[in-house]
Design a protein around this motif. Structure first.
Motif, short mmCIF file in Angstrom:
data_model
loop_
_atom_site.label_atom_id
_atom_site.label_comp_id
_atom_site.label_asym_id
_atom_site.label_seq_id
_atom_site.Cartn_x
_atom_site.Cartn_y
_atom_site.Cartn_z
N ALA A 156 29.92 28.75 27.41
CA ALA A 156 31.01 29.73 27.52
C ALA A 156 30.45 31.15 27.58
O ALA A 156 29.44 31.45 26.94
CB ALA A 156 31.94 29.59 26.32
N TYR A 157 31.08 32.00 28.36
CA TYR A 157 30.65 33.40 28.48
C TYR A 157 30.98 34.15 27.19
O TYR A 157 32.09 34.04 26.67
CB TYR A 157 31.39 34.07 29.66
N GLU A 158 29.99 34.86 26.67
CA GLU A 158 30.22 35.61 25.42
C GLU A 158 30.50 37.05 25.75
O GLU A 158 29.58 37.85 25.94
CB GLU A 158 28.97 35.55 24.54
N ALA A 159 31.78 37.40 25.86
CA ALA A 159 32.12 38.78 26.17
C ALA A 159 32.02 39.63 24.91
O ALA A 159 32.20 39.12 23.80
CB ALA A 159 33.54 38.84 26.72
N GLY A 160 31.70 40.91 25.08
CA GLY A 160 31.66 41.82 23.93
C GLY A 160 33.07 41.94 23.34
O GLY A 160 34.05 41.95 24.08
N ARG A 161 33.16 42.02 22.01
CA ARG A 161 34.49 42.09 21.40
C ARG A 161 35.03 43.51 21.45
O ARG A 161 34.28 44.48 21.32
CB ARG A 161 34.41 41.58 19.97
N GLY A 162 36.35 43.62 21.63
CA GLY A 162 36.99 44.93 21.73
C GLY A 162 37.22 45.54 20.36
O GLY A 162 37.12 44.87 19.33
N ILE A 163 37.54 46.83 20.35
CA ILE A 163 37.77 47.56 19.11
C ILE A 163 38.90 46.93 18.28
O ILE A 163 38.76 46.73 17.08
CB ILE A 163 38.09 49.04 19.43
N GLU A 164 40.00 46.59 18.98
CA GLU A 164 41.17 46.05 18.25
C GLU A 164 40.77 44.78 17.48
O GLU A 164 41.13 44.61 16.31
CB GLU A 164 42.29 45.66 19.23
N PHE B 45 21.51 38.39 32.83
CA PHE B 45 22.97 38.32 32.82
C PHE B 45 23.40 36.85 32.91
O PHE B 45 23.01 36.14 33.84
CB PHE B 45 23.50 39.13 34.00
N ALA B 46 24.22 36.42 31.95
CA ALA B 46 24.51 34.99 31.81
C ALA B 46 25.31 34.39 32.98
O ALA B 46 25.20 33.19 33.25
CB ALA B 46 25.29 34.77 30.52
N TYR B 47 26.07 35.23 33.68
CA TYR B 47 26.98 34.63 34.64
C TYR B 47 26.28 34.03 35.87
O TYR B 47 26.87 33.19 36.56
CB TYR B 47 28.08 35.62 35.06
N TYR B 48 25.03 34.44 36.16
CA TYR B 48 24.35 33.83 37.32
C TYR B 48 24.31 32.31 37.16
O TYR B 48 24.71 31.55 38.05
CB TYR B 48 22.90 34.34 37.46
N GLY B 49 23.80 31.89 36.00
CA GLY B 49 23.67 30.46 35.75
C GLY B 49 25.02 29.77 35.65
O GLY B 49 25.21 28.65 36.14
N MET B 50 25.98 30.47 35.02
CA MET B 50 27.31 29.86 34.87
C MET B 50 27.93 29.61 36.24
O MET B 50 28.48 28.53 36.51
CB MET B 50 28.23 30.80 34.08
#
Ligand code: PMP
Length: 365
Positions: free
Chosen positions: A11-19, A116-121
């Motif tokens: 799964a792609y690990e996106a950075g978490r937002g402020i909220e 960058f993880a998305y290449y492999g994904m």
């Protein structure tokens, strides 16, 4: 029923937002600054915001699918034909189109580690297999043709990121040409220039087109995005510049209406707002210089809108910074333990990041 076995897919690990972070810590969002996803600290171009307001009532119609005013503007900018511009739902979408157009089931692709993880994904989504080439940390993560070729074994796509995420290193065009030259005719070199606006190196579009003394090539594609210098990450808009003669493939792999009408219109406005881009790039340059000079840890030289810092226990440092209100990226998920990546913010945000990190580094364990 259940979905098929997806255990090969990470799964792609996106950075978490402020909220999200504020909620988890039970704090007020105003206490935080997020410097974790390489977003634009100046926000979107004001011209894009105005265009979105005006265009809001048009969203009951489908957008044009493959050819928009934005395609023309982008093609003009790069001096390529509109058919060479593959607009997509973000740079990620453009990576998917390239995967779809090139990868046959079982083909392999070669991706950088760290990278960058998305290449492999994306490759896996398109039934490809993934192998990795390593970038040397001690050597500043320089992506030479030799370093890539050491691990190259006839893969269908080789990905190269310039400026590289997460280190900020760049690769010059002669090196990319060498790589394309030394790989098989049936290998596509994807040059990801998501952070290209922030760098001093020339775009690899010159290699596709055969400019500046290079011969034209049909085995390179260049990736660009509106998420960074243009400040439109939330709209999801990016594109690939592909070799001449690939137009038919686009019509076949293009997800219908993937680049939304609002995204295309706002993208066009932002693309013409040079002032906003220049201000953004200037801010990033100042910020990365300040971070390199003032952070009490090794910071690699970066041509992106972020820097990579060698901090030891990255997860503890990122947590401690977050506790003090500065959200940065722990690079373990990039295959790079011990490092954090900090996005270039405004002058005030940069100062806060530097002070906070130095305070955390100086604190006893
Ligand atoms: N390439 C690189 C190296 C990136 O860091 C990113 C985003 N983080 C992308 C491509 C894709 O960006 P987007 O899908 O937002 O255009």
């Amino acid at each position: 029923m259940q979905p098929r076995d997806l255990s090969d897919h990470v799964a792609y690990e996106a950075g978490r937002g402020i909220e999200e972070v504020a909620r988890e810590l039970g704090r007020d969002p105003s206490e935080f600054v997020k410097l974790a996803s390489n977003e634009n600290p100046h926000g979107p171009s004001p011209a894009a915001v105005e265009t979105i307001r005006e265009a809001a009532s048009s969203v009951s119609s489908y957008p044009k699918s493959t050819h928009t005013d934005l395609t023309e503007a982008v093609a003009d900018h790069w001096d390529v034909s509109p058919a060479q511009v593959w607009l997509a739902n973000g740079g990620d979408g453009a990576l998917d189109y390239l995967s779809r157009a090139v990868i046959k089931p079982g083909d392999e692709v070669l991706v950088p580690t760290p990278g960058f993880a998305y290449y492999g994904m994306s490759a896996r989504f398109h039934h490809g297999e993934v192998s990795e080439y390593s970038l040397d940390r001690e050597g500043g993560f320089t992506q030479t043709a030799a370093a890539v070729l050491e691990d190259y074994d006839g893969e269908r796509i080789v990905y190269l990121t310039s400026p590289h995420n997460p280190s900020g290193s760049t690769t010059d065009l002669a090196e990319i040409e060498r790589l394309a030259e030394e790989t098989d005719e049936e290998t596509l070199v994807v040059v990801d220039e998501a952070y290209g606006e922030f760098a001093d190196v020339d775009s690899a579009v010159a290699l596709i087109e055969g400019r500046d003394g290079f011969d034209a090539r049909d085995d390179i594609a260049v990736l660009r995005t509106f998420s960074k210098a243009y400040g439109l990450a939330g709209l999801r808009l990016g594109y690939a510049v592909v070799p001449d003669g690939w137009a038919d493939a686009y019509t076949r792999v293009n997800t219908p209406f993937a680049a939304s009408e609002l995204a295309c219109r706002a993208g066009l406005a932002a693309f013409g707002d040079d002032e906003h881009v220049e201000r953004t790039v200037e801010t990033a340059r100042k910020s990365r210089t300040a971070m390199r000079e003032e952070i009490d840890a090794h910071v690699w030289e970066s041509e992106g809108n972020f820097v990579l810092a060698n901090v030891g226990d990255a997860s503890a440092v990122a947590d401690a910074m977050q506790e003090r209100g500065v959200i940065v990226r722990d690079c373990t998920s990039f295959g790079l333990p011990g490092c954090i990546r900090i996005t270039c913010g405004t002058e005030a945000e940069t100062e806060r990041a530097i002070e906070t990190l130095n305070e955390v580094l100086a604190a006893p364990d």
